[in-house]
Design a protein around this motif. Structure first.
Motif, PDB file in Angstrom:
ATOM      1  N   ALA A   1      14.802 -20.652  20.370  1.00 28.97           N
ATOM      2  CA  ALA A   1      13.678 -19.719  20.341  1.00 28.97           C
ATOM      3  C   ALA A   1      13.092 -19.527  18.942  1.00 28.97           C
ATOM      4  CB  ALA A   1      14.099 -18.375  20.943  1.00 28.97           C
ATOM      5  N   PRO A   2      13.913 -19.307  17.888  1.00 26.59           N
ATOM      6  CA  PRO A   2      13.321 -19.135  16.557  1.00 26.59           C
ATOM      7  C   PRO A   2      12.561 -20.367  16.072  1.00 26.59           C
ATOM      8  CG  PRO A   2      15.591 -18.351  16.590  1.00 26.59           C
ATOM      9  CD  PRO A   2      15.370 -19.082  17.863  1.00 26.59           C
ATOM     10  N   LEU A   3      13.063 -21.562  16.395  1.00 25.19           N
ATOM     11  CA  LEU A   3      12.371 -22.776  15.979  1.00 25.19           C
ATOM     12  C   LEU A   3      11.015 -22.902  16.650  1.00 25.19           C
ATOM     13  CD1 LEU A   3      15.072 -25.595  15.756  1.00 25.19           C
ATOM     14  CD2 LEU A   3      13.614 -24.734  13.934  1.00 25.19           C
ATOM     15  N   LEU A   4      10.966 -22.619  17.949  1.00 30.53           N
ATOM     16  CA  LEU A   4       9.690 -22.691  18.661  1.00 30.53           C
ATOM     17  C   LEU A   4       8.708 -21.669  18.111  1.00 30.53           C
ATOM     18  CD1 LEU A   4      10.691 -23.166  22.418  1.00 30.53           C
ATOM     19  CD2 LEU A   4      10.015 -24.900  20.760  1.00 30.53           C
ATOM     20  N   ALA A   5       9.195 -20.471  17.826  1.00 25.53           N
ATOM     21  CA  ALA A   5       8.326 -19.416  17.300  1.00 25.53           C
ATOM     22  C   ALA A   5       7.771 -19.798  15.927  1.00 25.53           C
ATOM     23  CB  ALA A   5       9.087 -18.097  17.224  1.00 25.53           C
ATOM     24  N   SER A   6       8.650 -20.305  15.054  1.00 31.62           N
ATOM     25  CA  SER A   6       8.211 -20.702  13.713  1.00 31.62           C
ATOM     26  C   SER A   6       7.231 -21.864  13.778  1.00 31.62           C
ATOM     27  CB  SER A   6       9.421 -21.093  12.859  1.00 31.62           C
ATOM     28  OG  SER A   6      10.283 -19.995  12.690  1.00 31.62           O
ATOM     29  N   ALA A   7       7.546 -22.833  14.648  1.00 26.29           N
ATOM     30  CA  ALA A   7       6.682 -24.006  14.767  1.00 26.29           C
ATOM     31  C   ALA A   7       5.297 -23.612  15.249  1.00 26.29           C
ATOM     32  CB  ALA A   7       7.314 -25.014  15.732  1.00 26.29           C
ATOM     33  N   GLN A   8       5.232 -22.754  16.267  1.00 31.16           N
ATOM     34  CA  GLN A   8       3.922 -22.368  16.783  1.00 31.16           C
ATOM     35  C   GLN A   8       3.106 -21.618  15.740  1.00 31.16           C
ATOM     36  OE1 GLN A   8       2.602 -19.036  18.823  1.00 31.16           O
ATOM     37  NE2 GLN A   8       2.220 -20.091  20.754  1.00 31.16           N
ATOM     38  N   SER A   9       3.760 -20.731  14.993  1.00 26.63           N
ATOM     39  CA  SER A   9       3.052 -19.972  13.955  1.00 26.63           C
ATOM     40  C   SER A   9       2.476 -20.898  12.895  1.00 26.63           C
ATOM     41  CB  SER A   9       3.992 -18.963  13.306  1.00 26.63           C
ATOM     42  OG  SER A   9       4.347 -17.945  14.210  1.00 26.63           O
TER      43      SER A   9
ATOM     44  N   PHE B   1       9.188  -2.300  29.284  1.00 26.77           N
ATOM     45  CA  PHE B   1       9.087  -1.290  28.244  1.00 26.77           C
ATOM     46  C   PHE B   1       9.749  -1.832  26.985  1.00 26.77           C
ATOM     47  CE2 PHE B   1       8.306   1.271  31.915  1.00 26.77           C
ATOM     48  CZ  PHE B   1       7.611   2.396  31.485  1.00 26.77           C
ATOM     49  N   THR B   2       9.248  -1.411  25.837  1.00 23.29           N
ATOM     50  CA  THR B   2       9.831  -1.875  24.584  1.00 23.29           C
ATOM     51  C   THR B   2       9.686  -0.801  23.510  1.00 23.29           C
ATOM     52  OG1 THR B   2       9.894  -3.724  23.003  1.00 23.29           O
ATOM     53  CG2 THR B   2       7.720  -2.985  23.741  1.00 23.29           C
ATOM     54  N   ALA B   3      10.170  -1.103  22.315  1.00 24.69           N
ATOM     55  CA  ALA B   3      10.074  -0.164  21.196  1.00 24.69           C
ATOM     56  C   ALA B   3       8.648  -0.116  20.655  1.00 24.69           C
ATOM     57  CB  ALA B   3      11.047  -0.588  20.091  1.00 24.69           C
ATOM     58  N   LEU B   4       8.321   0.938  19.943  1.00 28.62           N
ATOM     59  CA  LEU B   4       6.999   1.077  19.336  1.00 28.62           C
ATOM     60  C   LEU B   4       6.858   0.084  18.181  1.00 28.62           C
ATOM     61  CD1 LEU B   4       6.739   4.977  19.084  1.00 28.62           C
ATOM     62  CD2 LEU B   4       5.941   3.495  20.942  1.00 28.62           C
TER      63      LEU B   4
ATOM     64  N   SER C   1      15.472  -7.860  10.644  1.00 30.81           N
ATOM     65  CA  SER C   1      14.120  -8.409  10.735  1.00 30.81           C
ATOM     66  C   SER C   1      14.121  -9.656  11.606  1.00 30.81           C
ATOM     67  CB  SER C   1      13.580  -8.744   9.345  1.00 30.81           C
ATOM     68  OG  SER C   1      14.370  -9.750   8.737  1.00 30.81           O
ATOM     69  N   GLN C   2      12.925 -10.029  12.054  1.00 34.30           N
ATOM     70  CA  GLN C   2      12.778 -11.219  12.898  1.00 34.30           C
ATOM     71  C   GLN C   2      11.357 -11.745  12.785  1.00 34.30           C
ATOM     72  OE1 GLN C   2      12.493 -10.607  17.174  1.00 34.30           O
ATOM     73  NE2 GLN C   2      13.649 -12.468  17.588  1.00 34.30           N
ATOM     74  N   HIS C   3      11.240 -13.062  12.672  1.00 31.38           N
ATOM     75  CA  HIS C   3       9.916 -13.655  12.766  1.00 31.38           C
ATOM     76  C   HIS C   3       9.456 -13.574  14.212  1.00 31.38           C
ATOM     77  CE1 HIS C   3       7.271 -17.115  13.754  1.00 31.38           C
ATOM     78  NE2 HIS C   3       6.628 -16.613  12.740  1.00 31.38           N
ATOM     79  N   TRP C   4       8.174 -13.286  14.403  1.00 29.10           N
ATOM     80  CA  TRP C   4       7.613 -13.186  15.757  1.00 29.10           C
ATOM     81  C   TRP C   4       6.223 -13.806  15.722  1.00 29.10           C
ATOM     82  CZ3 TRP C   4      10.090 -12.696  19.970  1.00 29.10           C
ATOM     83  CH2 TRP C   4       9.487 -12.267  21.153  1.00 29.10           C
ATOM     84  N   PRO C   5       5.942 -14.750  16.617  1.00 29.64           N
ATOM     85  CA  PRO C   5       4.688 -15.500  16.532  1.00 29.64           C
ATOM     86  C   PRO C   5       3.469 -14.816  17.126  1.00 29.64           C
ATOM     87  CG  PRO C   5       6.006 -16.339  18.336  1.00 29.64           C
ATOM     88  CD  PRO C   5       6.827 -15.272  17.679  1.00 29.64           C
TER      89      PRO C   5
ATOM     90  N   ALA D   1      14.537 -11.159  21.441  1.00 35.21           N
ATOM     91  CA  ALA D   1      13.612 -10.236  20.783  1.00 35.21           C
ATOM     92  C   ALA D   1      14.373  -9.162  20.016  1.00 35.21           C
ATOM     93  CB  ALA D   1      12.683  -9.590  21.807  1.00 35.21           C
ATOM     94  N   ILE D   2      13.862  -8.788  18.866  1.00 30.01           N
ATOM     95  CA  ILE D   2      14.528  -7.765  18.051  1.00 30.01           C
ATOM     96  C   ILE D   2      14.519  -6.412  18.753  1.00 30.01           C
ATOM     97  CG2 ILE D   2      12.462  -7.088  16.735  1.00 30.01           C
ATOM     98  CD1 ILE D   2      14.324  -6.926  14.261  1.00 30.01           C
ATOM     99  N   ALA D   3      13.568  -6.167  19.642  1.00 30.61           N
ATOM    100  CA  ALA D   3      13.559  -4.910  20.399  1.00 30.61           C
ATOM    101  C   ALA D   3      14.830  -4.791  21.229  1.00 30.61           C
ATOM    102  CB  ALA D   3      12.326  -4.853  21.296  1.00 30.61           C
ATOM    103  N   HIS D   4      15.273  -5.901  21.804  1.00 28.16           N
ATOM    104  CA  HIS D   4      16.516  -5.916  22.584  1.00 28.16           C
ATOM    105  C   HIS D   4      17.695  -5.535  21.692  1.00 28.16           C
ATOM    106  CE1 HIS D   4      18.887  -7.466  26.091  1.00 28.16           C
ATOM    107  NE2 HIS D   4      19.813  -7.569  25.147  1.00 28.16           N
ATOM    108  N   GLN D   5      17.718  -6.084  20.484  1.00 32.13           N
ATOM    109  CA  GLN D   5      18.795  -5.775  19.544  1.00 32.13           C
ATOM    110  C   GLN D   5      18.805  -4.292  19.192  1.00 32.13           C
ATOM    111  OE1 GLN D   5      18.980  -8.266  15.997  1.00 32.13           O
ATOM    112  NE2 GLN D   5      19.824  -6.581  14.807  1.00 32.13           N
ATOM    113  N   LEU D   6      17.626  -3.717  18.958  1.00 35.87           N
ATOM    114  CA  LEU D   6      17.549  -2.296  18.617  1.00 35.87           C
ATOM    115  C   LEU D   6      18.069  -1.427  19.767  1.00 35.87           C
ATOM    116  CD1 LEU D   6      14.022  -2.190  16.917  1.00 35.87           C
ATOM    117  CD2 LEU D   6      16.251  -2.012  15.768  1.00 35.87           C
TER     118      LEU D   6
END
Length: 338
Positions: free
Chosen positions: A141-149, A216-219, A253-257, A323-328
């Motif tokens: 997942a992180p590789l795909l996100a970074s690549a797309q960005s 639902f997710t974090a703000l 922290s987390q990269h998010w595309p 997703a970092i929201a899941h971690q939180l």
């Protein structure tokens, strides 16, 4: 004497290299690929490729799993030879990582080519990244996100903002240069705060109209120019749900595309239990509400397809593990259970 010094230098360099960790050697190799154009071009002939089509990654289904294939340069070239200007297509790739064995990984968007031909050749399909992040392995997942960005950034920065002239990508895709002005452009990320608000015994989650039903997710919100992380958290919570943060702490922290290259800064924020009445900003949110521990635990077990009840109602569910929201949310659960 010069020969003796050279021999000693080579031995010292060799020993230093062996002393370096695998990670250090890997990072230094990646940096060389970014700085040495001829070395990067050579690496493109032996590296592996992640394919995209209009920013959607290519996946292969294996049973109930979805795999992200790393296609060899030879495999990629074989398919590209079915289209005109195959060599130019390889040059459009961008460097995204490498293995511990120094096999470089590139991302390549083939959006201008016939999608069905590529899918047929490699026996898979191009999938929207939002959906892909739900089904691929956590390490992919992180590789795909970074690549797309990175691919998206190159697509939107093909011209110099000062001269209007075309910019040129270096082989690694780590920068673009305007030959007319000499300006060098580097990929940038936008800081975003994502905050799990709690009043001590409950946590607050919200949803936007664009979210899938029941999610639902974090703000979250972008940092304004000149803001600190702390100021951005307090402002976003006040703007979106009308609550005043008493204290906060940084988590990870987390990269998010989405919507483009963003750096998500995860935080926990505490509000007063006596002042926890929500007043949502309807321009930002569709719904926001408090969740108790038991309801959170049940929501973490659900998947999107299992959240719909017979009566048509949709039970709450939360972002995927990637997703970092899941971690939180999980950090809050552990804190409540301690």
């Amino acid at each position: 004497m010069a020969a003796v010094y050279q021999a000693l230098h080579r031995r010292a360099s060799s020993l230093l290299c062996r002393l370096h960790s695998t990670y250090v050697r890997k990072m230094r190799y990646l940096n060389k690929l970014k700085e040495d154009d001829s070395l990067c071009r050579q690496a493109q002939t032996s590296g592996t490729f992640y394919l995209f089509h209009n920013l959607s990654p290519f996946l292969q289904k294996a049973g109930k799993k979805y795999l992200v294939p790393q296609l060899s340069a030879a495999e990629t070239r074989r398919v590209l030879e079915k289209f005109p200007e195959a060599e130019q297509w390889m040059e459009k790739s961008v460097l995204i990582s490498c293995s511990d064995e120094h096999i470089p990984h590139f991302a390549l968007d083939l959006g201008a080519l016939e999608k069905s031909v590529i899918e047929s050749e490699f026996q898979g399909s191009f999938t929207d990244l939002r959906k892909a992040l739900f089904v691929v392995d956590g390490k992919d997942a992180p590789l795909l996100a970074s690549a797309q960005s990175l691919l998206r950034w190159h697509d939107s920065h093909q011209y110099c903002s000062k001269t209007g002239q075309p910019t040129q990508k270096n082989p690694a895709g780590s920068k673009r240069v305007c030959q007319a002005s000499g300006i060098t452009y580097y990929p940038q990320v936008s800081p975003v705060v994502i905050t799990l608000v709690s009043d001590g015994s409950r946590c607050l989650l919200a949803r936007q109209p664009s979210f899938p039903p029941g999610m639902f997710t974090a703000l979250s919100g972008f940092c304004d120019v000149g803001e600190t992380v702390e100021e951005a958290v307090r402002r976003e919570v006040a703007e979106e749900v009308g609550l005043e943060v008493e204290s906060l702490r940084y988590s990870a922290s987390q990269h998010w595309p989405f919507p483009s290259g963003s750096l998500m800064l995860g935080c926990h924020a505490l509000v007063g239990a006596q002042q926890a009445e929500i007043s949502i900003n309807s321009l930002e949110l569709e719904e926001a509400r408090w969740f108790g521990l038991e309801e959170i635990m049940e929501g973490l077990k659900r998947e999107p397809r299992s959240s719909k009840q017979d009566g048509g109602n949709v039970l709450p569910w939360f972002p995927p593990k990637q997703a970092i929201a899941h971690q939180l949310i999980w950090e809050w659960v552990k804190q409540q259970s301690a």
